[in-house]
Design a protein around this motif. Structure first.
Motif, PDB file in Angstrom:
ATOM      1  N   SER A   1       0.823  -1.319   0.846  1.00  0.00           N
ATOM      2  CA  SER A   1       0.208  -0.705  -0.165  1.00  0.00           C
ATOM      3  C   SER A   1       0.753   1.337  -0.141  1.00  0.00           C
ATOM      4  CB  SER A   1      -0.884   0.257   1.235  1.00  0.00           C
ATOM      5  OG  SER A   1      -0.349  -0.179   2.407  1.00  0.00           O
ATOM      6  N   ALA A   2      -0.411   2.549   0.070  1.00  0.00           N
ATOM      7  CA  ALA A   2       0.889   3.881  -0.393  1.00  0.00           C
ATOM      8  C   ALA A   2       0.370   4.616   1.355  1.00  0.00           C
ATOM      9  CB  ALA A   2       0.843   4.444  -1.089  1.00  0.00           C
ATOM     10  N   ILE A   3       1.385   4.922   1.620  1.00  0.00           N
ATOM     11  CA  ILE A   3       0.982   6.297   2.160  1.00  0.00           C
ATOM     12  C   ILE A   3       1.219   7.951   1.682  1.00  0.00           C
ATOM     13  CG2 ILE A   3       1.516   7.480   4.861  1.00  0.00           C
ATOM     14  CD1 ILE A   3       1.608   4.774   5.866  1.00  0.00           C
ATOM     15  N   VAL A   4      -0.022   8.038   1.727  1.00  0.00           N
ATOM     16  CA  VAL A   4      -0.058   9.648   1.182  1.00  0.00           C
ATOM     17  C   VAL A   4      -0.356  10.931   2.039  1.00  0.00           C
ATOM     18  CG1 VAL A   4       0.351   8.755  -1.414  1.00  0.00           C
ATOM     19  CG2 VAL A   4      -1.536   9.682  -0.216  1.00  0.00           C
TER      20      VAL A   4
ATOM     21  N   LEU B   1       5.499   3.506   0.852  1.00  0.00           N
ATOM     22  CA  LEU B   1       5.360   1.970   0.794  1.00  0.00           C
ATOM     23  C   LEU B   1       5.545   0.814   1.661  1.00  0.00           C
ATOM     24  CD1 LEU B   1       6.523   2.729  -3.538  1.00  0.00           C
ATOM     25  CD2 LEU B   1       4.074   3.223  -2.037  1.00  0.00           C
ATOM     26  N   ASN B   2       4.574   0.380   1.320  1.00  0.00           N
ATOM     27  CA  ASN B   2       5.060  -0.434   2.598  1.00  0.00           C
ATOM     28  C   ASN B   2       3.358  -1.485   2.995  1.00  0.00           C
ATOM     29  OD1 ASN B   2       6.796  -1.790   4.878  1.00  0.00           O
ATOM     30  ND2 ASN B   2       7.471  -0.468   5.472  1.00  0.00           N
ATOM     31  N   ASP B   3       3.835  -2.124   3.612  1.00  0.00           N
ATOM     32  CA  ASP B   3       3.033  -3.450   3.980  1.00  0.00           C
ATOM     33  C   ASP B   3       1.335  -2.564   3.999  1.00  0.00           C
ATOM     34  OD1 ASP B   3       2.546  -6.388   5.124  1.00  0.00           O
ATOM     35  OD2 ASP B   3       1.765  -5.280   5.814  1.00  0.00           O
ATOM     36  N   PHE B   4       0.349  -3.098   3.684  1.00  0.00           N
ATOM     37  CA  PHE B   4      -0.873  -2.475   4.010  1.00  0.00           C
ATOM     38  C   PHE B   4      -1.407  -2.963   5.378  1.00  0.00           C
ATOM     39  CE2 PHE B   4      -5.761  -3.207   4.614  1.00  0.00           C
ATOM     40  CZ  PHE B   4      -6.054  -2.309   4.394  1.00  0.00           C
ATOM     41  N   TYR B   5      -0.951  -4.296   6.067  1.00  0.00           N
ATOM     42  CA  TYR B   5      -1.545  -4.315   7.043  1.00  0.00           C
ATOM     43  C   TYR B   5      -0.806  -3.252   7.977  1.00  0.00           C
ATOM     44  CZ  TYR B   5      -4.332  -8.208   6.028  1.00  0.00           C
ATOM     45  OH  TYR B   5      -5.001  -9.083   5.240  1.00  0.00           O
TER      46      TYR B   5
ATOM     47  N   VAL C   1      -2.365  12.186   6.837  1.00  0.00           N
ATOM     48  CA  VAL C   1      -2.124  11.506   5.975  1.00  0.00           C
ATOM     49  C   VAL C   1      -2.657  10.087   6.055  1.00  0.00           C
ATOM     50  CG1 VAL C   1       0.520  11.389   5.752  1.00  0.00           C
ATOM     51  CG2 VAL C   1      -0.602   9.987   7.920  1.00  0.00           C
ATOM     52  N   ILE C   2      -2.905   9.744   4.905  1.00  0.00           N
ATOM     53  CA  ILE C   2      -3.981   8.215   4.505  1.00  0.00           C
ATOM     54  C   ILE C   2      -3.224   6.896   4.062  1.00  0.00           C
ATOM     55  CG2 ILE C   2      -6.271   9.656   4.580  1.00  0.00           C
ATOM     56  CD1 ILE C   2      -6.335   9.509   1.961  1.00  0.00           C
ATOM     57  N   ILE C   3      -3.943   6.002   4.073  1.00  0.00           N
ATOM     58  CA  ILE C   3      -3.437   5.071   2.863  1.00  0.00           C
ATOM     59  C   ILE C   3      -4.188   5.458   1.490  1.00  0.00           C
ATOM     60  CG2 ILE C   3      -4.587   2.707   2.278  1.00  0.00           C
ATOM     61  CD1 ILE C   3      -2.371   2.360   5.059  1.00  0.00           C
ATOM     62  N   HIS C   4      -3.041   5.074   0.384  1.00  0.00           N
ATOM     63  CA  HIS C   4      -4.084   5.805  -0.772  1.00  0.00           C
ATOM     64  C   HIS C   4      -5.058   4.613  -1.420  1.00  0.00           C
ATOM     65  CE1 HIS C   4      -4.379   6.192  -4.676  1.00  0.00           C
ATOM     66  NE2 HIS C   4      -3.492   7.341  -4.967  1.00  0.00           N
ATOM     67  N   PRO C   5      -6.338   5.266  -1.518  1.00  0.00           N
ATOM     68  CA  PRO C   5      -7.282   4.190  -1.516  1.00  0.00           C
ATOM     69  C   PRO C   5      -7.773   3.583  -2.930  1.00  0.00           C
ATOM     70  CG  PRO C   5      -8.215   6.821  -2.552  1.00  0.00           C
ATOM     71  CD  PRO C   5      -6.702   6.791  -1.988  1.00  0.00           C
ATOM     72  N   ASP C   6      -6.832   3.954  -3.737  1.00  0.00           N
ATOM     73  CA  ASP C   6      -6.824   2.711  -5.104  1.00  0.00           C
ATOM     74  C   ASP C   6      -5.337   2.541  -5.884  1.00  0.00           C
ATOM     75  OD1 ASP C   6      -9.451   3.969  -5.532  1.00  0.00           O
ATOM     76  OD2 ASP C   6      -8.311   5.629  -5.957  1.00  0.00           O
ATOM     77  N   LEU C   7      -4.609   2.541  -4.745  1.00  0.00           N
ATOM     78  CA  LEU C   7      -3.515   1.796  -5.442  1.00  0.00           C
ATOM     79  C   LEU C   7      -2.728   0.603  -3.963  1.00  0.00           C
ATOM     80  CD1 LEU C   7      -1.089   2.717  -7.016  1.00  0.00           C
ATOM     81  CD2 LEU C   7       0.213   3.786  -4.974  1.00  0.00           C
ATOM     82  N   PHE C   8      -2.632  -0.927  -4.588  1.00  0.00           N
ATOM     83  CA  PHE C   8      -2.927  -1.610  -4.103  1.00  0.00           C
ATOM     84  C   PHE C   8      -1.949  -2.747  -5.265  1.00  0.00           C
ATOM     85  CE2 PHE C   8      -6.505  -0.695  -2.006  1.00  0.00           C
ATOM     86  CZ  PHE C   8      -5.887  -0.555  -0.467  1.00  0.00           C
ATOM     87  N   TYR C   9      -0.590  -3.314  -4.837  1.00  0.00           N
ATOM     88  CA  TYR C   9      -0.443  -3.979  -5.319  1.00  0.00           C
ATOM     89  C   TYR C   9       0.797  -5.088  -4.653  1.00  0.00           C
ATOM     90  CZ  TYR C   9       3.324  -1.183  -2.984  1.00  0.00           C
ATOM     91  OH  TYR C   9       3.293  -0.456  -1.877  1.00  0.00           O
ATOM     92  N   PHE C  10       1.843  -5.724  -5.114  1.00  0.00           N
ATOM     93  CA  PHE C  10       2.529  -6.726  -4.784  1.00  0.00           C
ATOM     94  C   PHE C  10       1.928  -7.956  -4.171  1.00  0.00           C
ATOM     95  CE2 PHE C  10       6.313  -7.206  -2.021  1.00  0.00           C
ATOM     96  CZ  PHE C  10       6.982  -8.208  -2.281  1.00  0.00           C
ATOM     97  N   PRO C  11       0.705  -8.518  -4.100  1.00  0.00           N
ATOM     98  CA  PRO C  11       0.913  -9.279  -3.291  1.00  0.00           C
ATOM     99  C   PRO C  11       1.895 -10.618  -3.132  1.00  0.00           C
ATOM    100  CG  PRO C  11       0.104 -10.638  -5.263  1.00  0.00           C
ATOM    101  CD  PRO C  11       0.468  -8.871  -5.334  1.00  0.00           C
ATOM    102  N   ASN C  12       2.269 -11.024  -1.803  1.00  0.00           N
ATOM    103  CA  ASN C  12       3.635 -11.584  -1.165  1.00  0.00           C
ATOM    104  C   ASN C  12       3.241 -12.469   0.551  1.00  0.00           C
ATOM    105  OD1 ASN C  12       3.945  -9.286   1.457  1.00  0.00           O
ATOM    106  ND2 ASN C  12       3.481  -7.790  -0.097  1.00  0.00           N
ATOM    107  N   ALA C  13       4.597 -12.393   1.021  1.00  0.00           N
ATOM    108  CA  ALA C  13       3.863 -13.541   1.862  1.00  0.00           C
ATOM    109  C   ALA C  13       5.327 -12.630   2.390  1.00  0.00           C
ATOM    110  CB  ALA C  13       4.248 -14.789   1.716  1.00  0.00           C
ATOM    111  N   GLN C  14       5.439 -13.256   3.782  1.00  0.00           N
ATOM    112  CA  GLN C  14       6.248 -13.111   4.842  1.00  0.00           C
ATOM    113  C   GLN C  14       7.052 -13.998   6.077  1.00  0.00           C
ATOM    114  OE1 GLN C  14       3.709 -10.818   5.510  1.00  0.00           O
ATOM    115  NE2 GLN C  14       4.682  -9.695   3.566  1.00  0.00           N
TER     116      GLN C  14
END
Length: 276
Positions: free
Chosen positions: A130-133, A195-199, A213-226
């Motif tokens: 996600s993206a904080i903007v 740019l960082n992990d959504f949760y 600041v907020i989480i960008h409402p439309d910008l989600f990308y890079f499904p991943n696992a940790q």
């Protein structure tokens, strides 16, 4: 660094024989030469500043967090002592290679590049980027292509900074600072985006709601696992840890820890989101 707790007499001899295949007490090695233990403890790198995965409680100032508690429970089941060493992300991989720590647990993304040089446990967290903007204008960002020329805050060796570089952002590197510093700098315009992990980012925003600041409402990308990350050739350590993590997944322990630290969300499950 990876070693069972001390026992006495015959129990010590039997335990070391059965569990660690007749390794010496002072410095244990497997049959293929991998170092298993040192200093009677599992030494784990973590940041201590990444809420809610690794941070200090406001009430007690004790280190806690989702991954910190996963490690503690894992070590308990393996009958190991654990020592956490706090450091920035950029120092964790170096510390693993140098033998300063046994592994790192700090929202470490599993990537092909990292798997060439290190090894991961089985994943126990699934997420996406996600993206904080800035809240008033979304920092002028609509898509990832709009990152070009923007100031992206983070640590230099993270997957998310690699994404920022790929799209032409200007790096602003921080060394293990707390979430409020990252967020405040975006809010005042010193930087433009995180740019960082959504949760992780969602909880950071909730913890500091007045910074603009907020989480960008439309910008989600890079499904991943940790997962936890460790030295490439320490196969013996991986073989001890993986079954315990799987057990913790199967019996719901990791799910319950997730809900405790991620406001009810179960990050042990893959997100049901279309990233196309």
């Amino acid at each position: 660094m990876f070693k069972a707790k001390k026992w006495s007499g015959l129990i010590l001899i039997l335990s070391l024989t059965l569990v660690f295949a007749s390794c010496s007490k002072n410095e244990e090695t497997s049959s293929n030469g991998d170092q298993l233990t040192k200093n009677d403890k599992l030494v784990v790198a973590t940041s201590g500043t990444l809420y809610p995965t690794s941070y200090h409680s406001d009430e007690t100032n004790e280190l806690t967090g989702f991954e910190v508690e996963v490690v503690r429970e894992m070590a308990k089941r393996l009958e190991l002592d654990v020592e956490f060493v706090e450091m920035g992300v950029d120092g964790m991989l170096t510390s693993i290679n140098s033998g300063t720590v046994d592994l790192a647990a700090n929202d470490m993304d599993i990537t092909d590049e990292r798997e060439e040089k290190f090894q991961f446990t089985i994943p126990y967290k699934h997420s996406y980027g996600s993206a904080i903007v800035r809240a008033d204008d979304l920092s002028g960002i609509k898509t990832l292509e709009d990152l070009k020329g923007k100031k992206a805050a983070g640590a230099s060796t993270t997957v998310y900074m690699e994404i920022a570089r790929k799209y032409g952002a200007e790096e602003v590197i921080y060394d293990n600072v707390t979430n409020d510093q990252y967020l405040r700098d975006v809010g005042i315009g010193r930087t433009d985006v995180i740019l960082n992990d959504f949760y992780l980012q969602s909880l950071a925003i909730a913890a500091f709601p007045d910074l603009g600041v907020i989480i960008h409402p439309d910008l989600f990308y890079f499904p991943n696992a940790q997962a936890m990350i460790m030295k490439k050739d320490n196969k013996e350590l991986l073989e001890k840890i993986n079954p315990v993590i799987q057990e913790m997944l199967d019996d719901g322990t990791i799910s319950e820890l997730s809900k405790q630290f991620f406001s009810g969300a179960d990050v042990s499950q893959k997100p049901d989101i279309d990233f196309e």
